[in-house]
Design a protein around this motif. Structure first.
Motif, PDB file in Angstrom:
ATOM      1  N   ASP A 292     -18.456 109.842 102.693  1.00 42.61           N
ATOM      2  CA  ASP A 292     -19.114 109.252 103.867  1.00 42.61           C
ATOM      3  C   ASP A 292     -18.696 107.802 103.998  1.00 42.61           C
ATOM      4  O   ASP A 292     -17.980 107.266 103.143  1.00 42.61           O
ATOM      5  CB  ASP A 292     -20.638 109.374 103.714  1.00 42.61           C
ATOM      6  N   TYR A 293     -19.136 107.169 105.081  1.00 41.73           N
ATOM      7  CA  TYR A 293     -18.823 105.754 105.316  1.00 41.73           C
ATOM      8  C   TYR A 293     -20.043 105.068 105.933  1.00 41.73           C
ATOM      9  O   TYR A 293     -20.875 105.703 106.575  1.00 41.73           O
ATOM     10  CB  TYR A 293     -17.606 105.602 106.234  1.00 41.73           C
ATOM     11  N   CYS A 294     -20.115 103.755 105.715  1.00 42.40           N
ATOM     12  CA  CYS A 294     -21.189 102.931 106.296  1.00 42.40           C
ATOM     13  C   CYS A 294     -22.581 103.517 106.041  1.00 42.40           C
ATOM     14  O   CYS A 294     -23.371 103.725 106.963  1.00 42.40           O
ATOM     15  CB  CYS A 294     -20.938 102.700 107.779  1.00 42.40           C
ATOM     16  N   VAL A 295     -22.850 103.765 104.781  1.00 41.57           N
ATOM     17  CA  VAL A 295     -24.133 104.340 104.360  1.00 41.57           C
ATOM     18  C   VAL A 295     -25.023 103.246 103.775  1.00 41.57           C
ATOM     19  O   VAL A 295     -24.538 102.343 103.097  1.00 41.57           O
ATOM     20  CB  VAL A 295     -23.896 105.402 103.252  1.00 41.57           C
ATOM     21  N   PHE A 296     -26.305 103.322 104.047  1.00 43.18           N
ATOM     22  CA  PHE A 296     -27.308 102.609 103.251  1.00 43.18           C
ATOM     23  C   PHE A 296     -28.539 103.498 103.195  1.00 43.18           C
ATOM     24  O   PHE A 296     -28.638 104.462 103.950  1.00 43.18           O
ATOM     25  CB  PHE A 296     -27.633 101.221 103.832  1.00 43.18           C
ATOM     26  N   SER A 297     -29.440 103.197 102.279  1.00 46.79           N
ATOM     27  CA  SER A 297     -30.612 104.064 102.170  1.00 46.79           C
ATOM     28  C   SER A 297     -31.870 103.255 101.928  1.00 46.79           C
ATOM     29  O   SER A 297     -31.825 102.096 101.505  1.00 46.79           O
ATOM     30  CB  SER A 297     -30.419 105.083 101.046  1.00 46.79           C
ATOM     31  N   LEU A 298     -33.000 103.885 102.207  1.00 46.08           N
ATOM     32  CA  LEU A 298     -34.318 103.330 101.915  1.00 46.08           C
ATOM     33  C   LEU A 298     -35.032 104.328 101.010  1.00 46.08           C
ATOM     34  O   LEU A 298     -34.951 105.533 101.239  1.00 46.08           O
ATOM     35  CB  LEU A 298     -35.129 103.159 103.203  1.00 46.08           C
ATOM     36  N   MET A 299     -35.684 103.809  99.967  1.00 44.52           N
ATOM     37  CA  MET A 299     -36.428 104.708  99.088  1.00 44.52           C
ATOM     38  C   MET A 299     -37.789 104.101  98.790  1.00 44.52           C
ATOM     39  O   MET A 299     -37.871 102.957  98.358  1.00 44.52           O
ATOM     40  CB  MET A 299     -35.648 104.925  97.789  1.00 44.52           C
ATOM     41  N   PRO A 300     -38.853 104.873  99.036  1.00 43.11           N
ATOM     42  CA  PRO A 300     -40.186 104.373  98.710  1.00 43.11           C
ATOM     43  C   PRO A 300     -40.531 104.621  97.240  1.00 43.11           C
ATOM     44  O   PRO A 300     -40.081 105.603  96.654  1.00 43.11           O
ATOM     45  CB  PRO A 300     -41.090 105.206  99.622  1.00 43.11           C
ATOM     46  N   GLY A 301     -41.315 103.747  96.677  1.00 40.70           N
ATOM     47  CA  GLY A 301     -41.792 103.937  95.311  1.00 40.70           C
ATOM     48  C   GLY A 301     -43.194 103.368  95.167  1.00 40.70           C
ATOM     49  O   GLY A 301     -43.697 102.688  96.078  1.00 40.70           O
ATOM     50  N   THR A 302     -43.796 103.646  94.031  1.00 37.22           N
ATOM     51  CA  THR A 302     -45.133 103.079  93.780  1.00 37.22           C
ATOM     52  C   THR A 302     -45.153 102.462  92.385  1.00 37.22           C
ATOM     53  O   THR A 302     -44.404 102.876  91.494  1.00 37.22           O
ATOM     54  CB  THR A 302     -46.232 104.160  93.838  1.00 37.22           C
ATOM     55  N   GLY A 303     -46.034 101.476  92.214  1.00 36.64           N
ATOM     56  CA  GLY A 303     -46.194 100.847  90.899  1.00 36.64           C
ATOM     57  C   GLY A 303     -45.032  99.943  90.550  1.00 36.64           C
ATOM     58  O   GLY A 303     -44.572  99.159  91.380  1.00 36.64           O
ATOM     59  N   LYS A 304     -44.528 100.099  89.312  1.00 33.96           N
ATOM     60  CA  LYS A 304     -43.445  99.230  88.837  1.00 33.96           C
ATOM     61  C   LYS A 304     -42.184  99.411  89.689  1.00 33.96           C
ATOM     62  O   LYS A 304     -41.786 100.540  89.978  1.00 33.96           O
ATOM     63  CB  LYS A 304     -43.150  99.594  87.376  1.00 33.96           C
ATOM     64  N   LEU A 305     -41.608  98.288  90.063  1.00 31.39           N
ATOM     65  CA  LEU A 305     -40.400  98.332  90.895  1.00 31.39           C
ATOM     66  C   LEU A 305     -39.225  98.940  90.129  1.00 31.39           C
ATOM     67  O   LEU A 305     -38.888  98.479  89.042  1.00 31.39           O
ATOM     68  CB  LEU A 305     -40.045  96.910  91.342  1.00 31.39           C
ATOM     69  N   GLU A 306     -38.647  99.971  90.699  1.00 34.14           N
ATOM     70  CA  GLU A 306     -37.427 100.568  90.131  1.00 34.14           C
ATOM     71  C   GLU A 306     -36.358 100.558  91.217  1.00 34.14           C
ATOM     72  O   GLU A 306     -36.526 101.202  92.250  1.00 34.14           O
ATOM     73  CB  GLU A 306     -37.668 102.019  89.697  1.00 34.14           C
TER      74      GLU A 306
END
Ligand code: CA
Length: 759
Positions: free
Chosen positions: A95-109
């Motif tokens: 692929d090309y020109c990809v970025f992502s968002l990921m939700p999490g909870t608690g300690k930042l990973e």
């Protein structure tokens, strides 16, 4: 898509029925998980749950695979590591020109492995206009698409401290956090062979304030608190929210500039404050689109398969243009990196898609298709060559010079947006030169092909497949020249379009490899893959004479022998000799699994073959086989394709076949009959007219056409003309469980062959 892709990638109005079937939204029939249960060794589609609008520039998908891995979502995996902007049209191309968002909870990973969270498919909704998943940490993510962005919503459970990680993916990225404006902006620049100036400038606006924020770097997973900017390889951002927050995020990207991204944001998302608004608009858009082909009188599961395939076919032609303040289209060229006015499209390999995906667009969306013709000539100006494998620049992958197939097909179907002389000149240039990129950039072996009348093997790899496809392309050049009164090119290409005969060996009854001295390759075995062939064997490639099936019938010894040979494809063992591939490739495994002899529908070379029965006086066999393949090799599940889907092609095969016909020879105005899947089809054309097929008595047993009437006149031809469809009208079929062996068998009823035309 071929395995060697990995190494050769070296570039450069309609008030349509939106609701059918008892009020059910057509979009609700689509399962975007169709074909996602795929891996290197075995493909059931190599798709991902694409959340997008028809022809949308960016799509969105959940991500189970590692950053940079072509297998971005595999059904059998149980952890999601991001929700990403995607364009990939094949796992083999990445692929090309990809970025992502990921939700999490608690300690930042931030690390993509550590932040991944398990999920179960029962907590997943996968529709074209809406994707939703509740992960096992109870965080819910929802997405609805616009053409160049998405409306997302992340719901963190009560009492938990939620955060989002923005991952800049594998290449250069830049982020800037704007805490006062609840916004993140930046760009990503990743993908193999992408023009060095090509960046995707994104803007993400949130509707809740950040409680804290910072950046991070993929290198060593370093986290920087309170930092608002970061640039570098894999640079990313993170933002935290108050416990229990439900935050909406609106995002778009521009290839042109950060300013254009802000403008696009206003154009596409400015008026939406709730995800439900974007979702409703996207569903309405899909229902209008899918409503162009309204199917009735069939099973719910067939409707699901049909609309899932129609959805997948409709992701292409993928837009690569944006709109300025005045609403005028313009783009940053993936070829020269400069800004140009007009339309540009990308993400397709013509080797796959000239067969059915483009013909489907030509039928349903002639305005867009006309713009595609202009875009191909613009690409020629910008990089010196016609496109063959655009992603988003030119890769030259696979074989053939099929841009001419698109031009000629468009022209014979009445599209007049381009100068045919310019198209012919560009094709002549393709056919008499070798370009700097892969084998399908210019013509690999063009000199030999010109001198010998075929591409010699073993001097040149995949030579017999090349000869066959060059001869078809030359037919397209001939046909466009003839249709436009261009005697010069008509003369040139007419001499080459019968070159397929030069690689036919009458002693074995197969197309074969042949060296420059004229000798056939030794130790021939028709089940051996590769060598002179591309991703197939002689059983598959014998039929690649789209434009002159009558001539091919002559080579094979007449109608009866031709039909016997076709029958044999399905009746011989499904055995494989791996040949020059040195081991089983997924296409081989898929043919074995299909258990239909040597019929390898999981790959392109043979996909038109079953329709050839019509050319030899046994149309009922095409009717039966078309239904058998639809029933056996497709469904709407994660295992829903018999092989790589390939940029809408394998889906378009199903869409056209379910309508009752197939585009055997693009560049002619004929669609060749199989057997329609449903009792009634209503096709609403762009000109507002409707073409209806009533297939009386149609069901899984009554697959044979007993009688046909076109607009109340008896109709015995085994094909229908484009003009008859777009004029609107009605085709009434009487279906039967018994083959009607005398219908459609006369010479006059047979589809187009160039050798039967007045020259
Ligand atoms: Ca393929």
């Amino acid at each position: 898509m071929k395995r060697s892709f990995l190494t050769v990638f070296s570039f450069c109005l309609l008030a349509t029925q939106t609701i059918a079937q008892g009020g059910r939204s057509l979009a609700s029939y689509v399962n975007t998980l169709q074909g996602t249960n795929s891996k290197h060794e075995l493909t059931r589609g190599n798709t991902y749950p694409t959340t997008a609008l028809p022809f949308g520039m960016h799509t969105w998908t959940p991500q189970t695979g590692r950053n940079g891995d072509g297998w971005k979502y595999q059904y059998f995996l149980n952890k999601i590591r991001g929700f990403q902007q995607a364009h990939q049209c094949s796992s083999w191309s990445n692929d090309y020109c990809v970025f992502s968002l990921m939700p999490g909870t608690g300690k930042l990973e931030v690390n993509e492995e550590k932040r991944a969270v398990s999920f179960s498919h029962k907590n997943e909704t996968a529709l074209p206009h809406y994707y939703k998943v509740t992960l096992d940490n109870k965080v819910t993510t929802e997405m609805s698409p616009t053409e160049r962005g998405a409306f997302l919503r992340f719901s963190f459970p009560k009492g938990t401290d939620g955060y989002l990680v923005l991952d800049g993916y594998t290449g250069l990225s830049s982020v800037e956090i704007h805490p006062k404006e609840n916004m993140i902006t930046g760009f990503v620049q990743n993908g193999r062979g992408v023009h060095p100036d090509l960046k995707s400038h994104f803007v993400i606006r949130f509707d809740k304030p950040f409680s804290s924020w910072g950046t991070w770097s993929a290198k060593g997973d370093q986290v920087f608190n309170d930092s608002v900017t970061k640039e570098g390889r894999g640079a990313g951002a993170w933002v935290r929210f108050k416990p229990g927050t439900v935050v909406q995020a609106r995002t778009v990207s521009s290839y042109i500039s950060p300013e254009q991204a802000l403008l696009t944001f206003e154009q596409e998302l400015g008026s939406f404050t709730r995800l439900e608004q974007a979702k409703a608009k996207a569903e309405e858009t899909w229902n209008k689109h899918l409503g162009r082909i309204k199917m009735e009188g069939g099973s719910e599961s067939d409707l699901a398969t049909f609309y899932s395939c129609f959805f997948r076919a409709s992701l292409f032609s993928r837009q690569f243009y944006e709109y300025d303040e005045k609403g005028e289209p313009y783009y940053r060229s993936p070829y020269d990196g400069k800004i140009h006015k007009g339309y540009m499209f990308t993400d397709t390999g013509f080797w796959d898609t000239f067969r059915a995906q483009f013909p489907l667009n030509a039928l349903l969306y002639p305005t867009m298709h006309g713009r595609y013709m202009q875009a191909m000539l613009a690409a020629k100006e910008q990089c010196g060559w016609l496109p063959s494998w655009s992603f988003p620049g030119e890769a030259g992958s696979m074989i053939g010079n099929h841009a001419i197939s698109l031009f000629t097909d468009a022209w014979v179907k009445g599209i007049r947006t381009f100068d045919p002389k310019a198209a012919l000149e560009a094709y002549y240039h393709e056919a008499t030169n070798k370009g700097p990129w892969g084998p399908a950039n210019g013509r690999h072996g063009w000199k030999e092909y010109f001198q010998l009348g075929y591409v010699p093997y073993p001097e040149i790899g995949e030579a017999t497949a090349k000869t066959l496809e060059y001869a078809y392309d030359d037919f397209c050049g001939y046909q466009l020249a003839k249709e436009t009164g261009n005697g010069f090119y008509e003369n040139i290409f007419s001499r080459q379009m019968y070159n397929y005969k030069n690689v036919y060996d009458s002693s074995t009854g197969f197309m074969r490899g042949r060296n420059a001295k004229g000798e056939w390759s030794a130790n021939f075995d028709p089940i051996e893959w590769g060598g002179p062939f591309t991703e197939g064997n002689a059983w598959h490639w014998d039929w690649s004479v789209f434009h002159d099936v009558n001539g091919l019938i002559g080579l094979l010894g007449g109608d009866n022998r031709f039909v016997t040979k076709m029958d044999s494809v399905f009746s011989v063992p499904n055995a494989v000799k791996v040949g020059s591939y040195g081991g089983m490739i997924h296409e081989m495994t898929e043919m074995v699994m299909a258990n239909m002899g040597q019929y390898a529908h999981g790959n392109q070379p043979i996909q038109h073959m079953l329709y050839l029965y019509n050319y030899a006086g046994q149309p009922w066999k095409a009717q039966q086989k078309a239904r058998e393949v639809m029933a056996k090799l497709y469904n709407a599940t994660e295992n829903g394709y018999p092989g790589d889907e390939d940029q809408g092609q394998t889906s378009s095969w199903y869409v056209l076949s379910a309508m009752g016909f197939y585009s055997v020879c693009p560049g002619t105005d004929q669609y060749v009959f199989g057997s329609p899947l449903f009792g009634k089809m209503t096709l609403t054309l762009e000109n507002g007219k409707q073409f209806v097929i009533n297939a009386k008595g149609n069901n899984a047993s009554n697959v044979y056409i007993k009688e046909a009437k076109l607009n109340n006149q008896s109709y015995t031809r085994t094909y229908i003309r484009h003009g008859d469809i777009v004029a609107g009208g009605q085709l009434d079929l009487e279906m039967s469980a018994q083959p009607q062996t005398s219908r459609g068998t006369s010479a006059a009823d047979r589809p187009f062959s160039v050798s039967l035309q007045p020259q």
